[in-house]
Design a protein around this motif. Structure first.
Motif, short mmCIF file in Angstrom:
data_model
loop_
_atom_site.label_atom_id
_atom_site.label_comp_id
_atom_site.label_asym_id
_atom_site.label_seq_id
_atom_site.Cartn_x
_atom_site.Cartn_y
_atom_site.Cartn_z
N ARG A 1 5.55 20.61 11.73
CA ARG A 1 5.91 19.24 12.11
C ARG A 1 5.08 18.25 11.32
O ARG A 1 4.00 18.59 10.84
N ARG A 2 5.56 17.03 11.24
CA ARG A 2 4.80 15.98 10.57
C ARG A 2 3.77 15.41 11.56
O ARG A 2 4.06 14.51 12.33
N LEU A 3 2.59 15.98 11.53
CA LEU A 3 1.46 15.55 12.35
C LEU A 3 0.26 15.38 11.42
O LEU A 3 -0.59 16.26 11.30
N PRO A 4 0.18 14.23 10.74
CA PRO A 4 -0.78 14.08 9.65
C PRO A 4 -2.22 13.79 10.05
O PRO A 4 -3.09 13.72 9.19
N ASN A 5 -2.51 13.65 11.33
CA ASN A 5 -3.85 13.19 11.72
C ASN A 5 -4.98 14.12 11.28
O ASN A 5 -6.01 13.67 10.77
N VAL A 6 -4.84 15.43 11.46
CA VAL A 6 -5.93 16.34 11.11
C VAL A 6 -6.11 16.46 9.59
O VAL A 6 -7.24 16.41 9.12
N PRO A 7 -5.03 16.57 8.80
CA PRO A 7 -5.25 16.55 7.35
C PRO A 7 -5.90 15.24 6.87
O PRO A 7 -6.75 15.25 5.98
N LEU A 8 -5.52 14.13 7.50
CA LEU A 8 -6.14 12.85 7.14
C LEU A 8 -7.62 12.82 7.51
O LEU A 8 -8.43 12.24 6.79
N LEU A 9 -7.96 13.45 8.61
CA LEU A 9 -9.37 13.56 9.00
C LEU A 9 -10.15 14.35 7.95
O LEU A 9 -11.25 13.96 7.57
N GLY A 10 -9.55 15.41 7.44
CA GLY A 10 -10.20 16.17 6.36
C GLY A 10 -10.40 15.32 5.12
O GLY A 10 -11.48 15.35 4.51
N ALA A 11 -9.38 14.55 4.74
CA ALA A 11 -9.50 13.67 3.57
C ALA A 11 -10.58 12.61 3.81
O ALA A 11 -11.36 12.30 2.90
N LEU A 12 -10.62 12.07 5.01
CA LEU A 12 -11.64 11.07 5.34
C LEU A 12 -13.05 11.64 5.16
O LEU A 12 -13.94 10.98 4.61
N LEU A 13 -13.24 12.88 5.59
CA LEU A 13 -14.55 13.52 5.44
C LEU A 13 -14.91 13.75 3.98
O LEU A 13 -16.08 13.78 3.62
N ARG A 14 -13.91 13.93 3.15
CA ARG A 14 -14.16 14.10 1.71
C ARG A 14 -14.69 12.80 1.11
O ARG A 14 -15.57 12.79 0.27
N ILE A 15 -14.13 11.68 1.57
CA ILE A 15 -14.50 10.36 1.04
C ILE A 15 -15.78 9.85 1.68
O ILE A 15 -16.64 9.30 1.02
N PHE A 16 -15.87 9.99 2.99
CA PHE A 16 -17.03 9.54 3.75
C PHE A 16 -17.64 10.74 4.46
O PHE A 16 -17.27 11.04 5.59
N PRO A 17 -18.56 11.45 3.83
CA PRO A 17 -19.12 12.66 4.44
C PRO A 17 -20.07 12.33 5.59
O PRO A 17 -21.28 12.54 5.51
N LEU A 18 -19.49 11.82 6.68
CA LEU A 18 -20.28 11.44 7.85
C LEU A 18 -20.82 12.66 8.59
O LEU A 18 -21.80 12.57 9.31
N MET A 19 -20.14 13.78 8.41
CA MET A 19 -20.60 15.05 8.96
C MET A 19 -20.07 16.17 8.09
O MET A 19 -19.12 15.98 7.33
N ASP A 20 -20.68 17.32 8.18
CA ASP A 20 -20.28 18.49 7.42
C ASP A 20 -18.88 18.94 7.85
O ASP A 20 -18.53 18.85 9.03
N LEU A 21 -18.09 19.40 6.90
CA LEU A 21 -16.74 19.87 7.20
C LEU A 21 -16.76 20.98 8.24
O LEU A 21 -15.92 21.03 9.14
N GLU A 22 -17.72 21.88 8.15
CA GLU A 22 -17.82 22.98 9.12
C GLU A 22 -18.14 22.46 10.52
O GLU A 22 -17.64 23.00 11.51
N ALA A 23 -18.95 21.42 10.60
CA ALA A 23 -19.25 20.83 11.91
C ALA A 23 -18.00 20.20 12.51
O ALA A 23 -17.73 20.34 13.71
N MET A 24 -17.21 19.51 11.67
CA MET A 24 -15.96 18.93 12.17
C MET A 24 -14.99 20.02 12.57
O MET A 24 -14.28 19.90 13.57
N ALA A 25 -14.95 21.11 11.81
CA ALA A 25 -14.07 22.23 12.16
C ALA A 25 -14.45 22.78 13.54
O ALA A 25 -13.56 23.12 14.34
N GLU A 26 -15.72 22.84 13.83
CA GLU A 26 -16.15 23.32 15.15
C GLU A 26 -15.71 22.36 16.25
O GLU A 26 -15.28 22.80 17.33
N VAL A 27 -15.79 21.06 16.00
CA VAL A 27 -15.31 20.07 16.97
C VAL A 27 -13.81 20.25 17.21
O VAL A 27 -13.35 20.26 18.35
N VAL A 28 -13.05 20.39 16.13
CA VAL A 28 -11.60 20.59 16.24
C VAL A 28 -11.32 21.87 17.02
O VAL A 28 -10.48 21.91 17.92
N ARG A 29 -12.04 22.92 16.70
CA ARG A 29 -11.87 24.22 17.38
C ARG A 29 -12.10 24.08 18.89
O ARG A 29 -11.30 24.55 19.70
N ILE A 30 -13.16 23.41 19.26
CA ILE A 30 -13.51 23.25 20.68
C ILE A 30 -12.51 22.35 21.39
O ILE A 30 -11.96 22.70 22.44
#
Length: 89
Positions: free
Chosen positions: A26-55
């Motif tokens: 489905r077209r649910l772009p929010n999580v891919p956009l969150l990944g792109a945002l972290l690439r541009i503004f590394p406010l937290m580590d990608l793995e840390a965000m993945a853990e938040v998403v997982r939880i």
């Protein structure tokens, strides 16, 4: 657009709809956009965000949905493209 003539402006693009359609069906772009945002503004580590998403998603969704969103996060991060606009002389 007026901003397109601004020299030195950096633009980020990512096809979040395509990523989410392939991974989530489905077209649910929010999580891919969150990944792109972290690439541009590394406010937290990608793995840390993945853990938040997982939880957080794990509280409401089946593991296959959580895993698809984790893949979408990673793809958004990896496929975020940066372009430096030169503007008009």
């Amino acid at each position: 657009a007026q901003w397109a003539d601004t020299p030195g402006l950096t633009v980020c693009t990512v096809d979040a709809n395509e990523i989410s359609t392939v991974l989530l069906g489905r077209r649910l772009p929010n999580v891919p956009l969150l990944g792109a945002l972290l690439r541009i503004f590394p406010l937290m580590d990608l793995e840390a965000m993945a853990e938040v998403v997982r939880i957080e998603l794990g509280r409401s969704f089946a593991p296959r949905i959580v895993n698809a969103n984790l893949a979408a996060l990673e793809q958004g991060f990896q496929r975020a493209g940066l372009t430096l606009l030169q503007g008009r002389a």
